[in-house]
Design an enzyme around this catalytic site. Structure first.
Site, PDB file in Angstrom:
ATOM      1  N   LYS A   1       9.989  -1.945  15.506  1.00  0.00           N
ATOM      2  CA  LYS A   1      10.318  -0.713  14.769  1.00  0.00           C
ATOM      3  C   LYS A   1      11.403   0.081  15.506  1.00  0.00           C
ATOM      4  CE  LYS A   1       7.812  -1.254  11.190  1.00  0.00           C
ATOM      5  NZ  LYS A   1       8.437  -1.394   9.863  1.00  0.00           N
TER       6      LYS A   1
ATOM      7  N   SER B   1       7.421   3.815  12.900  1.00  0.00           N
ATOM      8  CA  SER B   1       6.016   4.032  13.226  1.00  0.00           C
ATOM      9  C   SER B   1       5.860   4.829  14.502  1.00  0.00           C
ATOM     10  CB  SER B   1       5.352   2.662  13.413  1.00  0.00           C
ATOM     11  OG  SER B   1       4.071   2.800  13.973  1.00  0.00           O
TER      12      SER B   1
ATOM     13  N   ALA C   1       8.982  -3.521   3.616  1.00  0.00           N
ATOM     14  CA  ALA C   1       8.416  -4.863   3.812  1.00  0.00           C
ATOM     15  C   ALA C   1       8.451  -5.284   5.281  1.00  0.00           C
ATOM     16  CB  ALA C   1       9.198  -5.867   2.968  1.00  0.00           C
ATOM     17  N   ALA C   2       7.285  -5.392   5.891  1.00  0.00           N
ATOM     18  CA  ALA C   2       7.208  -5.799   7.306  1.00  0.00           C
ATOM     19  C   ALA C   2       5.759  -6.100   7.654  1.00  0.00           C
ATOM     20  CB  ALA C   2       7.722  -4.681   8.210  1.00  0.00           C
TER      21      ALA C   2
ATOM     22  N   ASP D   1      -5.007   1.622  23.650  1.00  0.00           N
ATOM     23  CA  ASP D   1      -5.182   2.830  22.837  1.00  0.00           C
ATOM     24  C   ASP D   1      -4.855   4.083  23.645  1.00  0.00           C
ATOM     25  OD1 ASP D   1      -5.894   2.387  20.195  1.00  0.00           O
ATOM     26  OD2 ASP D   1      -8.013   2.085  20.653  1.00  0.00           O
TER      27      ASP D   1
ATOM     28  N   TYR E   1       0.835  -1.226   0.000  1.00  0.00           N
ATOM     29  CA  TYR E   1       0.000   0.000   0.000  1.00  0.00           C
ATOM     30  C   TYR E   1       0.869   1.275   0.000  1.00  0.00           C
ATOM     31  CZ  TYR E   1      -2.858   3.609   2.361  1.00  0.00           C
ATOM     32  OH  TYR E   1      -3.470   4.780   2.744  1.00  0.00           O
TER      33      TYR E   1
ATOM     34  N   THR F   1       1.391  -9.687   0.560  1.00  0.00           N
ATOM     35  CA  THR F   1       0.230  -8.793   0.685  1.00  0.00           C
ATOM     36  C   THR F   1       0.204  -7.747  -0.429  1.00  0.00           C
ATOM     37  OG1 THR F   1       1.485  -7.367   2.192  1.00  0.00           O
ATOM     38  CG2 THR F   1       0.061  -9.004   3.216  1.00  0.00           C
TER      39      THR F   1
ATOM     40  N   TYR G   1       5.013  -5.078  17.867  1.00  0.00           N
ATOM     41  CA  TYR G   1       5.150  -4.352  16.604  1.00  0.00           C
ATOM     42  C   TYR G   1       5.990  -3.081  16.801  1.00  0.00           C
ATOM     43  CZ  TYR G   1       4.111  -1.168  12.839  1.00  0.00           C
ATOM     44  OH  TYR G   1       4.256  -0.260  11.827  1.00  0.00           O
TER      45      TYR G   1
ATOM     46  N   PHE H   1       2.579   8.371  11.424  1.00  0.00           N
ATOM     47  CA  PHE H   1       1.392   8.395  12.277  1.00  0.00           C
ATOM     48  C   PHE H   1       0.282   7.613  11.541  1.00  0.00           C
ATOM     49  CE2 PHE H   1       2.345  10.816  16.166  1.00  0.00           C
ATOM     50  CZ  PHE H   1       3.697  10.892  15.968  1.00  0.00           C
TER      51      PHE H   1
ATOM     52  N   ASP I   1       9.649  -7.519  -3.750  1.00  0.00           N
ATOM     53  CA  ASP I   1       8.456  -7.788  -2.933  1.00  0.00           C
ATOM     54  C   ASP I   1       8.187  -9.282  -2.984  1.00  0.00           C
ATOM     55  OD1 ASP I   1       5.883  -5.623  -2.153  1.00  0.00           O
ATOM     56  OD2 ASP I   1       5.559  -7.788  -2.025  1.00  0.00           O
TER      57      ASP I   1
HETATM   58  C1  WQD Z   1      -7.492   4.618  14.921  1.00  0.00           C
HETATM   59  C2  WQD Z   1      -8.478   5.087  15.968  1.00  0.00           C
HETATM   60  C3  WQD Z   1      -9.132   3.374  17.519  1.00  0.00           C
HETATM   61  C4  WQD Z   1     -11.222   0.848  14.638  1.00  0.00           C
HETATM   62  C5  WQD Z   1      -2.339   1.660  14.450  1.00  0.00           C
HETATM   63  C6  WQD Z   1      -0.980   1.277  14.900  1.00  0.00           C
HETATM   64  C7  WQD Z   1       0.008   2.270  14.381  1.00  0.00           C
HETATM   65  C8  WQD Z   1      -0.107   2.433  12.885  1.00  0.00           C
HETATM   66  C9  WQD Z   1      -1.485   2.781  12.530  1.00  0.00           C
HETATM   67  C10 WQD Z   1       1.257   0.939  11.581  1.00  0.00           C
HETATM   68  C11 WQD Z   1      -8.174   4.543  17.366  1.00  0.00           C
HETATM   69  C12 WQD Z   1     -10.295   3.832  16.693  1.00  0.00           C
HETATM   70  C13 WQD Z   1     -10.495   1.851  15.246  1.00  0.00           C
HETATM   71  C14 WQD Z   1     -12.610   0.755  14.902  1.00  0.00           C
HETATM   72  C15 WQD Z   1     -12.433   2.672  16.353  1.00  0.00           C
HETATM   73  N1  WQD Z   1       0.183   1.207  12.195  1.00  0.00           N
HETATM   74  N2  WQD Z   1     -11.087   2.744  16.082  1.00  0.00           N
HETATM   75  N3  WQD Z   1     -13.164   1.677  15.745  1.00  0.00           N
HETATM   76  O1  WQD Z   1      -4.440   2.066  16.622  1.00  0.00           O
HETATM   77  O2  WQD Z   1      -4.233   4.528  16.049  1.00  0.00           O
HETATM   78  O3  WQD Z   1      -2.693   2.908  15.055  1.00  0.00           O
HETATM   79  O4  WQD Z   1      -2.371   1.802  13.047  1.00  0.00           O
HETATM   80  O5  WQD Z   1       2.312   1.510  11.655  1.00  0.00           O
HETATM   81  O6  WQD Z   1       1.238   1.824  14.719  1.00  0.00           O
HETATM   82  O7  WQD Z   1      -0.941   1.248  16.306  1.00  0.00           O
HETATM   83  O8  WQD Z   1      -4.984   2.913  14.272  1.00  0.00           O
HETATM   84  O9  WQD Z   1      -6.783   2.662  12.633  1.00  0.00           O
HETATM   85  O10 WQD Z   1      -6.563   0.935  14.479  1.00  0.00           O
HETATM   86  O11 WQD Z   1      -7.343   3.207  15.041  1.00  0.00           O
HETATM   87  O12 WQD Z   1     -13.001   3.456  17.108  1.00  0.00           O
HETATM   88  O13 WQD Z   1     -13.338  -0.126  14.399  1.00  0.00           O
HETATM   89  O14 WQD Z   1      -9.753   4.556  15.629  1.00  0.00           O
HETATM   90  O15 WQD Z   1      -9.510   3.158  18.844  1.00  0.00           O
HETATM   91  O16 WQD Z   1      -8.497   5.553  18.260  1.00  0.00           O
HETATM   92  P1  WQD Z   1      -4.117   3.106  15.636  1.00  0.00           P
HETATM   93  P2  WQD Z   1      -6.433   2.348  14.035  1.00  0.00           P
END
Ligand code: WQD
Length: 322
Positions: free
Chosen positions: A147, A119, A76-77, A284, A11, A35, A143, A171, A31
């Site tokens: 990183k 990350s 790739a991870a 969270d 992606y 995925t 995870y 982010f 690759d």
């Molecule tokens: C975003 C917000 C959830 C699903 C993760 C990894 C981070 C990075 C990005 C890779 C949060 C809320 C989610 C749902 C919800 N990954 N939520 N209902 O957890 O912030 O970050 O992905 O590098 O390292 O930790 O992302 O998209 O899971 O959640 O309310 O069905 O949406 O609680 O606040 P997150 P997310």
């Protein structure tokens, strides 16, 4: 000049490949297609190779030599927090082992410049308004730990082999630059909401009692096209003499709550959305928003797209694929 993009059929990787192609730069993609999709890499050469496999360091070095590479971007991870808690060995083996092979290959082939996908997960649960790179990382899951260890490995490779490296701490990445590049995994908030709507289900808000203005978690959502641009800025930075930093946050500096994201989806789709108000999800942080000072001042990069742009692009990409 050739850049080898490892994980370039994924992606985020494929958005960077597309941008480098548009700038007329030579790109070779490596690759394993576990995925990723071959269709995403366009006219660039695609070498199917699993960087975690035995002997991958030497095989990758051969690809680097043959293509005359002078830089590598390593995507790739595995990237799922929950999965990393269930299967930590897989994350250590593949994320750390894969990076070890990539750095070994760069050393063997004398490739100097490396950009690595890190990350915001390295920070864990920081209790600050804006997360700066000076904050000591305290990852709270395997995870994020892989990183952070990856960043140490880059520093070691710099010392041992004279490499130049940058780790970009992403982010919350979302959106799409083209339908075929869109995120096909339903793992993060924006795809999860769109998937729920398609199924006629209500998206679930994970917690409404956080100490935030509307009670839902706040994150910093950055458009994948802006993020791709940050990689190009990082490559340019590595060619400079003066390099005061090797770690950069990539975000917008603006936080959006879960309810604000749902509102943006409602605007983009023209649909009324009544979410289900659910329980908190373990691990969270209430708020995770990026300080953008370092990347703006040092790389000259800043985001250009808003939450509405991000969500609209994801909605349009999904509609084009259906
Ligand atoms: C975003 C917000 C959830 C699903 C993760 C990894 C981070 C990075 C990005 C890779 C949060 C809320 C989610 C749902 C919800 N990954 N939520 N209902 O957890 O912030 O970050 O992905 O590098 O390292 O930790 O992302 O998209 O899971 O959640 O309310 O069905 O949406 O609680 O606040 P997150 P997310």
């Amino acid at each position: 000049m050739t850049t080898v993009v490892i994980g370039g059929a994924g992606y985020i990787g494929s958005h960077v490949v597309r941008l480098l192609q548009q700038r007329g730069q030579n790109v070779v993609v490596v690759d394993d297609l576990s995925t990723g999709f071959a269709e995403r890499v366009g006219d660039s050469e695609l070498v199917q190779l699993d960087v975690t496999s035995d002997g991958a360091g030497e095989r990758l070095a051969e690809v680097l030599r043959r293509s005359g590479a002078d830089s590598v971007i390593h995507f790739a991870a595995h990237k799922q927090v929950g999965e990393s808690v269930e299967k930590p060995e897989m994350y250590w083996h593949d994320n750390i082992g894969g990076l070890a092979h990539v750095l070994e290959a760069c050393a063997l082939a004398e490739v100097r410049d490396v950009v690595f996908s890190s990350s915001a997960a390295v920070y864990g649960m920081p209790d600050v308004d804006l997360v700066t790179e000076d904050l000591t990382p305290q990852p709270i899951n395997p995870y994020g730990a892989t990183k952070y260890v990856g960043e140490w490995m880059l520093a070691d490779a710099e010392r041992a082999h004279g490499m130049r490296t940058v780790a970009l701490r992403y982010f919350n990445v979302a959106g799409a630059g083209a339908p075929e590049l869109a995120d096909t995994l339903v793992m993060n908030l924006v795809p999860i909401i769109l998937d729920a709507l398609d199924r006629g289900a209500a998206p679930v808000v994970f917690g409404t009692d956080y100490p935030t203005p509307d009670g839902t978690c706040i994150r910093d959502y950055v458009h994948v096209v802006d993020l791709a641009d940050a990689h190009v800025a990082a490559l340019e930075y590595l060619r400079r003499e003066e390099r005061p930093h090797r770690v950069f946050n990539v975000g917008t500096g603006t936080g959006s709550s879960v309810l604000e994201v749902i509102d943006a989806v409602a605007r983009a789709t023209g649909r009324e959305i009544t979410p289900e108000l659910g329980q908190r999800r373990a691990g969270d942080p209430a708020r995770l928003v990026c300080s953008t000072d370092r990347i703006r001042e040092t790389l000259g990069w800043s985001s250009s797209k808003t939450l509405d742009d991000i969500v609209r692009s994801a909605v349009e990409a999904r509609a084009a694929r259906d």
